[in-house]
Design an enzyme around this catalytic site. Structure first.
Site, PDB file in Angstrom:
ATOM      1  N   CYS A   1      36.237  85.419   8.487  1.00 39.67           N
ATOM      2  CA  CYS A   1      37.254  86.451   8.261  1.00 39.67           C
ATOM      3  C   CYS A   1      37.219  86.805   6.770  1.00 39.67           C
ATOM      4  O   CYS A   1      36.231  86.499   6.087  1.00 39.67           O
ATOM      5  CB  CYS A   1      38.630  85.992   8.732  1.00 39.67           C
TER       6      CYS A   1
ATOM      7  N   ASN B   1      39.423  83.381   4.796  1.00 36.15           N
ATOM      8  CA  ASN B   1      39.120  82.022   5.285  1.00 36.15           C
ATOM      9  C   ASN B   1      40.308  81.068   5.114  1.00 36.15           C
ATOM     10  O   ASN B   1      40.140  79.875   4.864  1.00 36.15           O
ATOM     11  CB  ASN B   1      37.855  81.439   4.623  1.00 36.15           C
TER      12      ASN B   1
ATOM     13  N   CYS C   1      43.347  82.038   7.220  1.00 33.86           N
ATOM     14  CA  CYS C   1      44.172  82.272   8.424  1.00 33.86           C
ATOM     15  C   CYS C   1      43.323  82.254   9.695  1.00 33.86           C
ATOM     16  O   CYS C   1      43.291  81.267  10.429  1.00 33.86           O
ATOM     17  CB  CYS C   1      44.942  83.582   8.319  1.00 33.86           C
ATOM     18  N   ARG C   2      42.625  83.356   9.965  1.00 37.15           N
ATOM     19  CA  ARG C   2      41.988  83.500  11.275  1.00 37.15           C
ATOM     20  C   ARG C   2      40.781  82.595  11.505  1.00 37.15           C
ATOM     21  O   ARG C   2      40.690  81.930  12.535  1.00 37.15           O
ATOM     22  CB  ARG C   2      41.579  84.969  11.491  1.00 37.15           C
ATOM     23  N   SER C   3      39.825  82.598  10.554  1.00 36.99           N
ATOM     24  CA  SER C   3      38.594  81.844  10.849  1.00 36.99           C
ATOM     25  C   SER C   3      38.785  80.328  10.846  1.00 36.99           C
ATOM     26  O   SER C   3      38.205  79.654  11.709  1.00 36.99           O
ATOM     27  CB  SER C   3      37.432  82.282   9.951  1.00 36.99           C
TER      28      SER C   3
ATOM     29  N   ASP D   1      44.573  90.686  11.054  1.00 37.60           N
ATOM     30  CA  ASP D   1      44.947  89.850   9.904  1.00 37.60           C
ATOM     31  C   ASP D   1      46.461  89.573   9.943  1.00 37.60           C
ATOM     32  O   ASP D   1      47.265  90.505   9.889  1.00 37.60           O
ATOM     33  CB  ASP D   1      44.585  90.635   8.634  1.00 37.60           C
TER      34      ASP D   1
HETATM   35  P1  4NP Z   1      42.318  85.797   6.796  1.00 38.04           P
HETATM   36  O1  4NP Z   1      43.661  86.418   6.153  1.00 38.04           O
HETATM   37  O2  4NP Z   1      41.195  86.764   6.488  1.00 38.04           O
HETATM   38  O3  4NP Z   1      42.620  85.697   8.243  1.00 38.04           O
HETATM   39  O4  4NP Z   1      42.126  84.438   6.123  1.00 38.04           O
HETATM   40  C1  4NP Z   1      43.740  86.743   4.792  1.00 38.04           C
HETATM   41  C2  4NP Z   1      44.202  85.818   3.904  1.00 38.04           C
HETATM   42  C3  4NP Z   1      44.295  86.141   2.549  1.00 38.04           C
HETATM   43  C4  4NP Z   1      43.913  87.381   2.114  1.00 38.04           C
HETATM   44  C5  4NP Z   1      43.430  88.310   3.013  1.00 38.04           C
HETATM   45  C6  4NP Z   1      43.345  87.994   4.359  1.00 38.04           C
HETATM   46  N1  4NP Z   1      44.014  87.730   0.757  1.00 38.04           N
HETATM   47  O5  4NP Z   1      43.728  88.885   0.391  1.00 38.04           O
HETATM   48  O6  4NP Z   1      44.403  86.882  -0.058  1.00 38.04           O
END
Ligand code: 4NP
Length: 173
Positions: free
Chosen positions: A24, A27, A29-31, A142
């Protein structure tokens, strides 16, 4: 599922070891949640040793961090402990892993952009391709700026997609 993803999944069935990388943006939340869900499915089926499951982000904002606390709380309610440490995807991952699964279109675009070869690009698939029902949408959204429902929705989607992926690769499951 796209025909090229069907071919990719077919090629995994014969493998002694199946190496999956979930990707994702952050890295956190989702992945890492997908990694936790998939590990729990593989372990519960007694085939944990056959699978190598990891996750990475295309961004570099949170390197070394544990997954987002909210995701850890929601996952722990489902019996999942998320202890992955955030890392950024690297060129070698495209050699090391058999299938590289992006959570949304932006992740997929980034993966294609970062891919070091045509062979590596063939390893890329979208998580939404494994949803039971196409009405679930074309991405795992997200949840970073969402409330609890956003995290629960992501975990429900990951549970569905990971079970389907596992079943496709291990037809006896
Ligand atoms: P993820 O979510 O891609 O599912 O881990 C996010 C977590 C943090 C950020 C973006 C997406 N960020 O911009 O900090």
């Amino acid at each position: 599922m796209k025909p090229e993803t069907e071919r990719l999944v077919d090629s995994l069935r014969q493998k002694e070891k199946i190496k999956v990388l979930f990707v994702c943006l952050g890295n956190i939340c989702r992945s890492p949640a997908a990694e936790g869900v998939m590990k729990s499915i593989a372990e519960a089926s007694g085939e944990g040793a056959r699978w190598e499951i990891d996750s990475a982000g295309t961004g570099d904002y949170h390197i070394g961090d544990l997954p987002d606390r909210r995701m850890r709380v929601h996952a722990s309610r489902r019996g999942l402990t998320l202890d992955h440490r955030c890392r950024q995807i690297k060129s070698y991952d495209f050699e090391e892993f058999d299938i590289i699964i992006g959570m949304d279109d932006s992740n997929l675009q980034n993966l294609h952009r970062l891919s070091p070869s045509v062979e590596a690009e063939r390893k890329i698939a979208g998580m939404a391709e494994f949803f039971t029902d196409s009405r679930m949408g074309d991405a795992v959204p997200d949840p970073y700026y969402e409330g609890s429902e956003g995290f629960e929705l992501v975990l429900d989607m990951l549970d569905d997609a990971c079970n389907n992926l596992y079943r496709l690769v291990t037809p006896s499951y």
